[in-house]
Structures are given as structure tokens and as C-alpha cells.
Design a protein around this motif. Structure first.
Motif, PDB file in Angstrom:
ATOM      1  N   VAL A 169      -8.929 -12.298   0.257  1.00 36.79           N
ATOM      2  CA  VAL A 169      -8.462 -11.039  -0.314  1.00 36.79           C
ATOM      3  C   VAL A 169      -7.181 -11.301  -1.095  1.00 36.79           C
ATOM      4  CG1 VAL A 169      -9.469  -9.604   1.518  1.00 36.79           C
ATOM      5  CG2 VAL A 169      -7.087 -10.387   1.722  1.00 36.79           C
ATOM      6  N   SER A 170      -6.801 -10.337  -1.905  1.00 34.88           N
ATOM      7  CA  SER A 170      -5.480 -10.306  -2.539  1.00 34.88           C
ATOM      8  C   SER A 170      -4.915  -8.921  -2.302  1.00 34.88           C
ATOM      9  CB  SER A 170      -5.562 -10.576  -4.043  1.00 34.88           C
ATOM     10  OG  SER A 170      -5.897 -11.912  -4.311  1.00 34.88           O
ATOM     11  N   TYR A 171      -3.634  -8.876  -1.935  1.00 34.77           N
ATOM     12  CA  TYR A 171      -2.933  -7.613  -1.683  1.00 34.77           C
ATOM     13  C   TYR A 171      -2.035  -7.309  -2.874  1.00 34.77           C
ATOM     14  CZ  TYR A 171      -4.242  -8.910   3.083  1.00 34.77           C
ATOM     15  OH  TYR A 171      -4.930  -9.292   4.202  1.00 34.77           O
ATOM     16  N   PHE A 172      -2.106  -6.074  -3.374  1.00 31.19           N
ATOM     17  CA  PHE A 172      -1.320  -5.703  -4.545  1.00 31.19           C
ATOM     18  C   PHE A 172      -0.562  -4.414  -4.339  1.00 31.19           C
ATOM     19  CE2 PHE A 172      -5.011  -7.997  -6.321  1.00 31.19           C
ATOM     20  CZ  PHE A 172      -4.333  -9.040  -6.917  1.00 31.19           C
ATOM     21  N   ASP A 173       0.656  -4.394  -4.840  1.00 27.01           N
ATOM     22  CA  ASP A 173       1.378  -3.148  -5.028  1.00 27.01           C
ATOM     23  C   ASP A 173       0.547  -2.335  -6.020  1.00 27.01           C
ATOM     24  OD1 ASP A 173       3.227  -1.442  -6.747  1.00 27.01           O
ATOM     25  OD2 ASP A 173       4.635  -2.096  -5.185  1.00 27.01           O
ATOM     26  N   PRO A 174       0.365  -1.036  -5.786  1.00 26.51           N
ATOM     27  CA  PRO A 174      -0.477  -0.234  -6.683  1.00 26.51           C
ATOM     28  C   PRO A 174      -0.034  -0.238  -8.150  1.00 26.51           C
ATOM     29  CG  PRO A 174       0.075   1.011  -4.710  1.00 26.51           C
ATOM     30  CD  PRO A 174       0.865  -0.267  -4.655  1.00 26.51           C
ATOM     31  N   ALA A 175       1.208  -0.572  -8.427  1.00 27.58           N
ATOM     32  CA  ALA A 175       1.699  -0.603  -9.810  1.00 27.58           C
ATOM     33  C   ALA A 175       1.529  -1.963 -10.478  1.00 27.58           C
ATOM     34  CB  ALA A 175       3.173  -0.193  -9.845  1.00 27.58           C
ATOM     35  N   ASN A 176       1.030  -2.956  -9.765  1.00 27.32           N
ATOM     36  CA  ASN A 176       0.901  -4.307 -10.312  1.00 27.32           C
ATOM     37  C   ASN A 176      -0.434  -4.462 -11.038  1.00 27.32           C
ATOM     38  OD1 ASN A 176       1.087  -6.988 -10.945  1.00 27.32           O
ATOM     39  ND2 ASN A 176       1.573  -7.670  -8.871  1.00 27.32           N
ATOM     40  N   HIS A 177      -0.556  -3.764 -12.153  1.00 23.84           N
ATOM     41  CA  HIS A 177      -1.816  -3.726 -12.900  1.00 23.84           C
ATOM     42  C   HIS A 177      -2.192  -5.088 -13.483  1.00 23.84           C
ATOM     43  CE1 HIS A 177      -1.919   0.573 -12.384  1.00 23.84           C
ATOM     44  NE2 HIS A 177      -0.667   0.641 -12.817  1.00 23.84           N
ATOM     45  N   ALA A 178      -1.204  -5.866 -13.919  1.00 23.11           N
ATOM     46  CA  ALA A 178      -1.509  -7.165 -14.524  1.00 23.11           C
ATOM     47  C   ALA A 178      -2.177  -8.095 -13.513  1.00 23.11           C
ATOM     48  CB  ALA A 178      -0.239  -7.804 -15.081  1.00 23.11           C
ATOM     49  N   GLN A 184      -1.597  -5.621   3.560  1.00 21.21           N
ATOM     50  CA  GLN A 184      -0.401  -6.219   4.142  1.00 21.21           C
ATOM     51  C   GLN A 184       0.661  -5.140   4.317  1.00 21.21           C
ATOM     52  OE1 GLN A 184       1.518  -9.147   1.688  1.00 21.21           O
ATOM     53  NE2 GLN A 184       2.626 -10.026   3.406  1.00 21.21           N
ATOM     54  N   ASP A 185       0.770  -4.266   3.333  1.00 21.36           N
ATOM     55  CA  ASP A 185       1.644  -3.103   3.388  1.00 21.36           C
ATOM     56  C   ASP A 185       0.780  -1.850   3.327  1.00 21.36           C
ATOM     57  OD1 ASP A 185       4.113  -4.529   3.434  1.00 21.36           O
ATOM     58  OD2 ASP A 185       3.937  -4.853   1.270  1.00 21.36           O
ATOM     59  N   GLU A 186       1.321  -0.751   3.766  1.00 23.21           N
ATOM     60  CA  GLU A 186       0.575   0.506   3.877  1.00 23.21           C
ATOM     61  C   GLU A 186      -0.071   0.948   2.565  1.00 23.21           C
ATOM     62  OE1 GLU A 186       2.011   4.993   4.637  1.00 23.21           O
ATOM     63  OE2 GLU A 186       2.564   3.564   6.209  1.00 23.21           O
ATOM     64  N   ASP A 187       0.619   0.762   1.447  1.00 18.28           N
ATOM     65  CA  ASP A 187       0.123   1.254   0.166  1.00 18.28           C
ATOM     66  C   ASP A 187      -0.678   0.224  -0.627  1.00 18.28           C
ATOM     67  OD1 ASP A 187       1.434   3.649   0.692  1.00 18.28           O
ATOM     68  OD2 ASP A 187       3.242   3.044  -0.399  1.00 18.28           O
ATOM     69  N   ASP A 188      -0.905  -0.958  -0.090  1.00 16.45           N
ATOM     70  CA  ASP A 188      -1.560  -2.022  -0.843  1.00 16.45           C
ATOM     71  C   ASP A 188      -2.946  -1.634  -1.338  1.00 16.45           C
ATOM     72  OD1 ASP A 188       0.458  -3.889  -0.666  1.00 16.45           O
ATOM     73  OD2 ASP A 188      -0.436  -4.990   1.001  1.00 16.45           O
ATOM     74  N   VAL A 189      -3.264  -2.132  -2.518  1.00 17.15           N
ATOM     75  CA  VAL A 189      -4.629  -2.146  -3.016  1.00 17.15           C
ATOM     76  C   VAL A 189      -5.162  -3.534  -2.661  1.00 17.15           C
ATOM     77  CG1 VAL A 189      -6.111  -2.033  -5.058  1.00 17.15           C
ATOM     78  CG2 VAL A 189      -4.056  -0.582  -4.909  1.00 17.15           C
ATOM     79  N   VAL A 190      -6.314  -3.590  -1.990  1.00 20.10           N
ATOM     80  CA  VAL A 190      -6.881  -4.867  -1.539  1.00 20.10           C
ATOM     81  C   VAL A 190      -8.112  -5.195  -2.378  1.00 20.10           C
ATOM     82  CG1 VAL A 190      -7.825  -6.157   0.411  1.00 20.10           C
ATOM     83  CG2 VAL A 190      -6.059  -4.405   0.806  1.00 20.10           C
ATOM     84  N   PHE A 191      -8.089  -6.369  -2.978  1.00 16.69           N
ATOM     85  CA  PHE A 191      -9.258  -6.894  -3.683  1.00 16.69           C
ATOM     86  C   PHE A 191      -9.870  -7.977  -2.811  1.00 16.69           C
ATOM     87  CE2 PHE A 191      -7.565  -4.697  -7.210  1.00 16.69           C
ATOM     88  CZ  PHE A 191      -8.461  -4.730  -8.268  1.00 16.69           C
ATOM     89  N   ARG A 192     -11.197  -8.006  -2.733  1.00 16.78           N
ATOM     90  CA  ARG A 192     -11.911  -8.999  -1.934  1.00 16.78           C
ATOM     91  C   ARG A 192     -12.726  -9.908  -2.844  1.00 16.78           C
ATOM     92  NH1 ARG A 192     -12.511  -9.633   3.116  1.00 16.78           N
ATOM     93  NH2 ARG A 192     -11.789  -7.515   3.606  1.00 16.78           N
ATOM     94  N   VAL A 201     -13.190  -7.437  -6.023  1.00 17.08           N
ATOM     95  CA  VAL A 201     -13.535  -6.013  -6.080  1.00 17.08           C
ATOM     96  C   VAL A 201     -12.671  -5.278  -5.054  1.00 17.08           C
ATOM     97  CG1 VAL A 201     -15.886  -6.353  -6.930  1.00 17.08           C
ATOM     98  CG2 VAL A 201     -15.467  -6.343  -4.481  1.00 17.08           C
ATOM     99  N   ILE A 202     -12.304  -4.063  -5.382  1.00 17.66           N
ATOM    100  CA  ILE A 202     -11.487  -3.274  -4.470  1.00 17.66           C
ATOM    101  C   ILE A 202     -12.251  -3.024  -3.185  1.00 17.66           C
ATOM    102  CG2 ILE A 202     -10.379  -1.029  -4.105  1.00 17.66           C
ATOM    103  CD1 ILE A 202      -9.703  -0.997  -7.087  1.00 17.66           C
ATOM    104  N   ASP A 203     -11.590  -3.268  -2.072  1.00 19.16           N
ATOM    105  CA  ASP A 203     -12.157  -3.042  -0.736  1.00 19.16           C
ATOM    106  C   ASP A 203     -11.286  -2.000  -0.034  1.00 19.16           C
ATOM    107  OD1 ASP A 203     -13.037  -3.056   1.883  1.00 19.16           O
ATOM    108  OD2 ASP A 203     -13.132  -5.242   2.038  1.00 19.16           O
ATOM    109  N   ASN A 204     -11.698  -0.745  -0.141  1.00 19.00           N
ATOM    110  CA  ASN A 204     -10.922   0.348   0.448  1.00 19.00           C
ATOM    111  C   ASN A 204     -10.926   0.328   1.970  1.00 19.00           C
ATOM    112  OD1 ASN A 204     -10.015   1.581  -1.984  1.00 19.00           O
ATOM    113  ND2 ASN A 204     -12.069   2.421  -2.270  1.00 19.00           N
ATOM    114  N   SER A 205     -11.822  -0.435   2.583  1.00 21.83           N
ATOM    115  CA  SER A 205     -11.877  -0.486   4.045  1.00 21.83           C
ATOM    116  C   SER A 205     -10.999  -1.596   4.626  1.00 21.83           C
ATOM    117  CB  SER A 205     -13.321  -0.664   4.526  1.00 21.83           C
ATOM    118  OG  SER A 205     -13.819  -1.928   4.121  1.00 21.83           O
ATOM    119  N   ALA A 206     -10.494  -2.480   3.774  1.00 30.10           N
ATOM    120  CA  ALA A 206      -9.677  -3.607   4.250  1.00 30.10           C
ATOM    121  C   ALA A 206      -8.255  -3.140   4.560  1.00 30.10           C
ATOM    122  CB  ALA A 206      -9.640  -4.711   3.207  1.00 30.10           C
ATOM    123  N   GLN A 207      -7.692  -3.740   5.588  1.00 31.03           N
ATOM    124  CA  GLN A 207      -6.296  -3.475   5.930  1.00 31.03           C
ATOM    125  C   GLN A 207      -5.402  -4.210   4.943  1.00 31.03           C
ATOM    126  OE1 GLN A 207      -5.169  -4.688   9.893  1.00 31.03           O
ATOM    127  NE2 GLN A 207      -2.994  -4.413   9.478  1.00 31.03           N
TER     128      GLN A 207
END
Length: 173
Positions: free
Chosen positions: A126-135, A154-162, A146-152
Motif C-alpha cells: 500500500v501507499s499512504y497519502f495526505d489527501p492533498a498530495n495529488h502529485a 497510517q494517519d486518520e485522514d490518509d488516502v490508501v492506495f493498494r 487503486v484506492i482501498d477505502n477499507s484499508a487502515q
């Protein structure tokens, strides 16, 4: 495990060394580190630098520096993070100022992802991203994440790509 050296068409991913600390510290102390929780002070930077090296002994993966083959200039870092701060093995990267937009993060990320699947035998990253880190999220999408909305996160607001293991990325380094 001894860190590998991985070559791509334009890059050499190599073990970290003491000479890498100054550029790494400059990056981590700058506003460019905001999406990683920074900017960081010298002690925090030292801890992260040492962790990236120590992960190789503990987990068999960690950080590698990204050098351009054409001039052996270090342009950033790529790594697989794990441990108590990471819910899953995480593929991450950073580029030093002036090296964005050249495809280096995508090329290095693909090489380390494929090495992890082929050599480590893991089945997902996975990769964890701050929601503003569009690049960086765009890099992740180019790597097949691909975004995995079910993944935990690292931080509460992270967007997780799998990144799932596929026949296209298994052992292709």
C-alpha cells in the motif's frame, strides 16, 4: 538482508550511506516534507534516516536512494516501510527539489514494487497519502495502485492506495 542494488533504464536504486544524510536532511527540513508530517528537525530526520537503513535488518526491506545513471546524481529515495507505525508494508518515495516531473518516482516505485513482489514474495503493498498530495497519488495510480477505502491508514485522514500482485508486476525487475 543486505540491501540490493536495482537498476532500471535510467536509474540505480542503491543502499543508503552516510553521504546521503545532508541532502535527505535538507529535504526533510523543508516545506516539501509537509505531506510526510514535516518539516522535521534534525533529531526527527536522523531517526527516519536510521529507520530506513535498519528496516533491512529487521524486515528484509527498507530505503534505497535513487541515482540517475546519466550523472550518478542522487534525485531522491524510494522505500518499503513497515513496523509499528505502519499497518501494512508501504511503498513510499520522495524526490529532491528540481527532479519532479521526470518520471523518476514512477520508475523507481515500479522497480521496488516488482522487487518486493518477486524477491520478498509479498502479495500486496500500500501507499499512504495526505489527501492533498495529488502529485504522489498520481504516481501511485500510474503504478497500478487503486484506492482501498477499507484499508487502515497510517494517519486518520490518509488516502490508501493498494498495489495487488499481478502477472505484469511479479518478478519483472
Amino acid at each position: 538482508m543486505t540491501p540490493p542494488t536495482i537498476e532500471t533504464r535510467r536509474l540505480i536504486l542503491r543502499p543508503m550511506c552516510g553521504e546521503d544524510l545532508a541532502a535527505y536532511a535538507h529535504m526533510m527540513a523543508s516545506p516539501r516534507a509537509i505531506y510526510m508530517g514535516g518539516p522535521f528537525n534534525a533529531l526527527e530526520t536522523w531517526r527516519m534516516f536510521c529507520q530506513d537503513i535498519a528496516l533491512w535488518s529487521v524486515y528484509g526491506h527498507g530505503g534505497l536512494m535513487i541515482d540517475r545513471k546519466s550523472d550518478r546524481r542522487c534525485v531522491g529515495q524510494v522505500g518499503i516501510n513497515h513496523g509499528p507505525l505502519y499497518p501494512e508494508k508501504e511503498l513510499g518515495w520522495l524526490l529532491y527539489e528540481g527532479f519532479e516531473g521526470c518520471g523518476y518516482a514512477t520508475e523507481a516505485g515500479a522497480a521496488l514494487r516488482d522487487w518486493a513482489f518477486g524477491t520478498l514474495g509479498i502479495s500486496t503493498l500500500v501507499s499512504y497519502f495526505d489527501p492533498a498530495n495529488h502529485a504522489s497519488m498520481a504516481v501511485s495510480a500510474r503504478l497500478g495502485g487503486v484506492i482501498d477505502n477499507s484499508a487502515q491508514g497510517q494517519d486518520e485522514d490518509d488516502v490508501v492506495f493498494r498495489y495487488p500482485l499481478t502477472s505484469a508486476n511479479h518478478g519483472t525487475v
